[in-house]
Design a protein around this motif. Structure first.
Motif, PDB file in Angstrom:
ATOM      1  N   ASP A  73      66.431  39.140  29.825  1.00  0.00           N
ATOM      2  CA  ASP A  73      64.605  38.299  30.810  1.00  0.00           C
ATOM      3  C   ASP A  73      65.288  38.244  31.915  1.00  0.00           C
ATOM      4  O   ASP A  73      64.453  37.800  32.521  1.00  0.00           O
ATOM      5  N   CYS A  74      66.486  37.555  32.462  1.00  0.00           N
ATOM      6  CA  CYS A  74      66.849  36.497  33.445  1.00  0.00           C
ATOM      7  C   CYS A  74      66.797  37.162  34.217  1.00  0.00           C
ATOM      8  O   CYS A  74      67.070  37.412  35.781  1.00  0.00           O
ATOM      9  N   LEU A  75      68.333  38.316  34.151  1.00  0.00           N
ATOM     10  CA  LEU A  75      68.431  39.089  34.474  1.00  0.00           C
ATOM     11  C   LEU A  75      68.769  40.938  34.968  1.00  0.00           C
ATOM     12  O   LEU A  75      68.128  41.466  34.361  1.00  0.00           O
ATOM     13  N   ASP A  76      68.864  40.969  35.893  1.00  0.00           N
ATOM     14  CA  ASP A  76      69.049  42.824  36.052  1.00  0.00           C
ATOM     15  C   ASP A  76      69.911  43.585  35.488  1.00  0.00           C
ATOM     16  O   ASP A  76      69.744  44.663  35.570  1.00  0.00           O
ATOM     17  N   SER A  77      71.167  42.858  35.550  1.00  0.00           N
ATOM     18  CA  SER A  77      72.173  43.813  34.508  1.00  0.00           C
ATOM     19  C   SER A  77      72.099  44.068  33.020  1.00  0.00           C
ATOM     20  O   SER A  77      71.382  43.470  32.089  1.00  0.00           O
ATOM     21  N   ILE A  78      72.839  45.343  33.115  1.00  0.00           N
ATOM     22  CA  ILE A  78      72.849  45.521  31.425  1.00  0.00           C
ATOM     23  C   ILE A  78      73.060  44.234  30.761  1.00  0.00           C
ATOM     24  O   ILE A  78      74.259  43.636  30.942  1.00  0.00           O
ATOM     25  N   ILE A  79      73.169  44.289  29.694  1.00  0.00           N
ATOM     26  CA  ILE A  79      73.642  43.395  28.478  1.00  0.00           C
ATOM     27  C   ILE A  79      73.687  43.750  27.256  1.00  0.00           C
ATOM     28  O   ILE A  79      73.101  44.169  26.468  1.00  0.00           O
ATOM     29  N   ILE A  80      74.604  43.558  26.612  1.00  0.00           N
ATOM     30  CA  ILE A  80      76.021  44.055  25.352  1.00  0.00           C
ATOM     31  C   ILE A  80      76.133  42.557  24.857  1.00  0.00           C
ATOM     32  O   ILE A  80      76.917  41.648  25.324  1.00  0.00           O
ATOM     33  N   ASN A  81      75.619  42.019  23.347  1.00  0.00           N
ATOM     34  CA  ASN A  81      76.082  41.428  22.933  1.00  0.00           C
ATOM     35  C   ASN A  81      77.084  41.192  22.273  1.00  0.00           C
ATOM     36  O   ASN A  81      77.419  41.993  21.251  1.00  0.00           O
ATOM     37  N   ALA A  82      77.936  40.461  22.278  1.00  0.00           N
ATOM     38  CA  ALA A  82      79.528  40.705  22.011  1.00  0.00           C
ATOM     39  C   ALA A  82      79.072  39.266  20.480  1.00  0.00           C
ATOM     40  O   ALA A  82      80.008  39.069  20.074  1.00  0.00           O
ATOM     41  N   GLY A  83      77.890  38.877  19.642  1.00  0.00           N
ATOM     42  CA  GLY A  83      77.942  37.900  18.865  1.00  0.00           C
ATOM     43  C   GLY A  83      77.461  36.797  19.611  1.00  0.00           C
ATOM     44  O   GLY A  83      77.722  35.997  20.063  1.00  0.00           O
ATOM     45  N   ASP A  84      76.082  36.572  18.799  1.00  0.00           N
ATOM     46  CA  ASP A  84      75.470  35.297  19.095  1.00  0.00           C
ATOM     47  C   ASP A  84      74.692  34.250  18.560  1.00  0.00           C
ATOM     48  O   ASP A  84      74.056  35.132  17.146  1.00  0.00           O
ATOM     49  N   GLY A  85      75.777  33.670  17.422  1.00  0.00           N
ATOM     50  CA  GLY A  85      75.524  32.453  16.518  1.00  0.00           C
ATOM     51  C   GLY A  85      75.451  33.374  15.038  1.00  0.00           C
ATOM     52  O   GLY A  85      76.757  34.628  15.294  1.00  0.00           O
ATOM     53  N   ALA A  86      75.290  33.005  14.168  1.00  0.00           N
ATOM     54  CA  ALA A  86      75.048  33.757  13.191  1.00  0.00           C
ATOM     55  C   ALA A  86      73.920  34.838  12.950  1.00  0.00           C
ATOM     56  O   ALA A  86      73.394  35.187  11.869  1.00  0.00           O
ATOM     57  N   HIS A  87      73.430  35.059  14.357  1.00  0.00           N
ATOM     58  CA  HIS A  87      72.549  36.030  14.245  1.00  0.00           C
ATOM     59  C   HIS A  87      72.999  37.739  14.763  1.00  0.00           C
ATOM     60  O   HIS A  87      72.488  38.424  12.933  1.00  0.00           O
ATOM     61  N   GLU A  88      73.379  37.761  15.668  1.00  0.00           N
ATOM     62  CA  GLU A  88      73.857  39.962  15.273  1.00  0.00           C
ATOM     63  C   GLU A  88      75.441  39.967  15.954  1.00  0.00           C
ATOM     64  O   GLU A  88      75.282  39.473  16.203  1.00  0.00           O
ATOM     65  N   HIS A  89      76.291  40.874  15.946  1.00  0.00           N
ATOM     66  CA  HIS A  89      77.191  41.256  16.649  1.00  0.00           C
ATOM     67  C   HIS A  89      77.330  42.541  16.184  1.00  0.00           C
ATOM     68  O   HIS A  89      77.794  43.487  15.715  1.00  0.00           O
ATOM     69  N   PRO A  90      76.408  43.060  17.080  1.00  0.00           N
ATOM     70  CA  PRO A  90      76.501  45.094  16.794  1.00  0.00           C
ATOM     71  C   PRO A  90      77.635  45.707  17.642  1.00  0.00           C
ATOM     72  O   PRO A  90      77.018  46.926  16.570  1.00  0.00           O
ATOM     73  N   THR A  91      78.328  45.277  18.444  1.00  0.00           N
ATOM     74  CA  THR A  91      79.147  46.563  17.792  1.00  0.00           C
ATOM     75  C   THR A  91      80.020  45.968  17.214  1.00  0.00           C
ATOM     76  O   THR A  91      80.739  47.280  16.760  1.00  0.00           O
ATOM     77  N   GLN A  92      80.597  45.167  16.477  1.00  0.00           N
ATOM     78  CA  GLN A  92      81.123  45.453  15.391  1.00  0.00           C
ATOM     79  C   GLN A  92      81.080  46.067  14.384  1.00  0.00           C
ATOM     80  O   GLN A  92      81.463  46.771  13.674  1.00  0.00           O
ATOM     81  N   ALA A  93      79.379  45.546  13.742  1.00  0.00           N
ATOM     82  CA  ALA A  93      78.253  46.884  12.730  1.00  0.00           C
ATOM     83  C   ALA A  93      78.447  48.654  12.849  1.00  0.00           C
ATOM     84  O   ALA A  93      79.643  49.052  12.582  1.00  0.00           O
ATOM     85  N   LEU A  94      79.033  48.834  14.494  1.00  0.00           N
ATOM     86  CA  LEU A  94      78.807  50.257  14.805  1.00  0.00           C
ATOM     87  C   LEU A  94      80.197  50.388  14.322  1.00  0.00           C
ATOM     88  O   LEU A  94      80.399  51.492  14.557  1.00  0.00           O
ATOM     89  N   LEU A  95      81.510  49.807  14.771  1.00  0.00           N
ATOM     90  CA  LEU A  95      82.822  50.170  14.225  1.00  0.00           C
ATOM     91  C   LEU A  95      82.532  49.545  13.536  1.00  0.00           C
ATOM     92  O   LEU A  95      83.552  50.894  12.428  1.00  0.00           O
ATOM     93  N   ASP A  96      81.876  49.450  12.565  1.00  0.00           N
ATOM     94  CA  ASP A  96      82.363  49.329  10.683  1.00  0.00           C
ATOM     95  C   ASP A  96      81.520  50.663  10.294  1.00  0.00           C
ATOM     96  O   ASP A  96      82.205  51.888   9.211  1.00  0.00           O
ATOM     97  N   LEU A  97      80.455  51.441  11.038  1.00  0.00           N
ATOM     98  CA  LEU A  97      79.827  52.257  10.888  1.00  0.00           C
ATOM     99  C   LEU A  97      81.117  53.867  10.768  1.00  0.00           C
ATOM    100  O   LEU A  97      81.769  54.862  10.619  1.00  0.00           O
ATOM    101  N   MET A  98      81.378  53.758  12.221  1.00  0.00           N
ATOM    102  CA  MET A  98      82.399  54.310  12.550  1.00  0.00           C
ATOM    103  C   MET A  98      84.037  54.771  11.633  1.00  0.00           C
ATOM    104  O   MET A  98      84.205  55.540  11.360  1.00  0.00           O
ATOM    105  N   SER A  99      84.005  53.658  11.256  1.00  0.00           N
ATOM    106  CA  SER A  99      84.919  53.093   9.803  1.00  0.00           C
ATOM    107  C   SER A  99      84.279  54.158   8.536  1.00  0.00           C
ATOM    108  O   SER A  99      85.630  54.435   7.900  1.00  0.00           O
ATOM    109  N   ILE A 100      83.539  53.613   8.722  1.00  0.00           N
ATOM    110  CA  ILE A 100      83.378  54.492   7.206  1.00  0.00           C
ATOM    111  C   ILE A 100      82.721  55.507   7.034  1.00  0.00           C
ATOM    112  O   ILE A 100      82.948  56.387   6.080  1.00  0.00           O
ATOM    113  N   ARG A 101      81.951  56.656   8.166  1.00  0.00           N
ATOM    114  CA  ARG A 101      81.854  57.855   8.316  1.00  0.00           C
ATOM    115  C   ARG A 101      83.342  58.479   8.166  1.00  0.00           C
ATOM    116  O   ARG A 101      83.165  59.505   7.661  1.00  0.00           O
TER     117      ARG A 101
END
Length: 317
Positions: free
Chosen positions: A122-150
């Motif tokens: 909300d503050c910046l114009d740059s692209i933001i990628i979440n690498a883990g925020d507290g105990a909330h989400e870690h989206p790239t870890q889930a995506l690599l898990d999906l790739m491994s499952i597939r």
């Protein structure tokens, strides 16, 4: 590698569609092939600058992102909170704004506070990628898990039985996995002591097991999560030994309760002898090191799709 994502940032997977996730996984598969070449680098994002803004310690995720950025020929800058102006009282917003004023394109952010990447978006114009925020989400870890499952289950995610076992309460991997797996049609289950499973988790459409044997019997994939002692503010089980006795994934349990095979995953780092035994971690059941390699490919795909598409839009504007 055609197509664009419906989202400008990667803050979490709750609002990513099946088409978005499929596009990331397909793109990651192409980059996985790049990683197998003698020269593991492409000029795709040359001229793009990415700042790795890590406010929490990280080894695996940070190296994986750095590796992905270098494989795509990005310029990479690393930020360490321990030597930054935040130690002198500067706010997150001011720190990020000053970094962006140096003309960057994207921020990869890890922070202990849930929602921090969204605040930054909300503050910046740059692209933001979440690498883990507290105990909330870690989206790239889930995506690599999906790739491994597939790769282990090429028949698809529809009705595939996937169980997340362990410290669900303090995990940022669990929620991202639940969102993405449910979106793709998998049957999602969790297993652990009642003290480590959020009371309202059933509202996310998951089944709860409290016996690891039952979870193993009813799973095609078992994603074993680490006990996150650093996040515990109370005792959630009597002792590590008792936890391993009741919930540890052992070779004996797998042979007894999954005679037809099962895929074992773990986001790392592993506590050998606690949530998983060494024999299982190093066994033919394990996809753990495959997850690590897929992590670089997935992060290359995310950077490419968010930044490559953005660059093309800018050039065509």
């Amino acid at each position: 590698m055609d197509g664009t994502l419906s989202q400008r940032h990667l803050l979490g997977l709750q609002h990513y569609t099946a088409a978005d996730i499929g596009l990331i996984l397909d793109t990651a598969s192409s980059f996985r092939e790049v990683l197998e070449r003698p020269i593991k680098k492409v000029p795709t994002l040359r001229g793009i600058t990415v700042v790795n803004l890590f406010f929490e310690n990280s080894t695996r995720t940070r190296i994986s992102f750095e590796m992905a950025e270098k494989r795509l020929s990005c310029d990479t800058v690393n930020f360490s909170s321990s030597t930054s102006s935040t130690q002198k009282g500067e706010t997150l917003r001011d720190t990020a704004a000053n970094i962006e004023a140096m003309k960057i394109d994207a921020v990869v952010m890890r922070h202990s506070c849930p929602g921090s990447p969204g605040f930054l978006a909300d503050c910046l114009d740059s692209i933001i990628i979440n690498a883990g925020d507290g105990a909330h989400e870690h989206p790239t870890q889930a995506l690599l898990d999906l790739m491994s499952i597939r790769s282990k289950h090429p028949g698809g995610f529809k009705d595939l039985r996937v169980t997340l076992a362990g410290d669900i309460l303090h995990s940022r991997v669990a929620l991202s996995n639940i969102y993405a797996l449910r979106t793709l049609g998998a049957k999602v289950q969790v297993c652990g002591p009642a003290t480590l499973i959020p009371r309202a988790i059933g509202e996310l459409g998951v089944t709860v097991f409290h016996r690891i044997e039952e979870a193993i019997e009813n799973s095609d994939v078992l994603n074993v999560l680490r006990i996150q002692k650093e996040r515990h503010t109370a005792h959630h089980f009597p002792s590590v030994r008792e936890y391993h006795d009741r919930y540890g994934v052992t070779l004996e349990r797998l042979k007894t309760h999954a005679p037809n095979g099962i895929t074992i995953m773990h986001p790392g780092p592993i506590n050998r002898g606690v949530e998983i035994s060494s024999e299982v971690a190093d066994s033919e059941y394990s996809a753990i090191l495959d997850q690590v390699t897929n992590g670089v490919a997935v992060r290359m795909a995310v950077l490419y799709l968010l930044l490559g598409a953005e660059t093309v839009k800018g050039e065509n504007a």
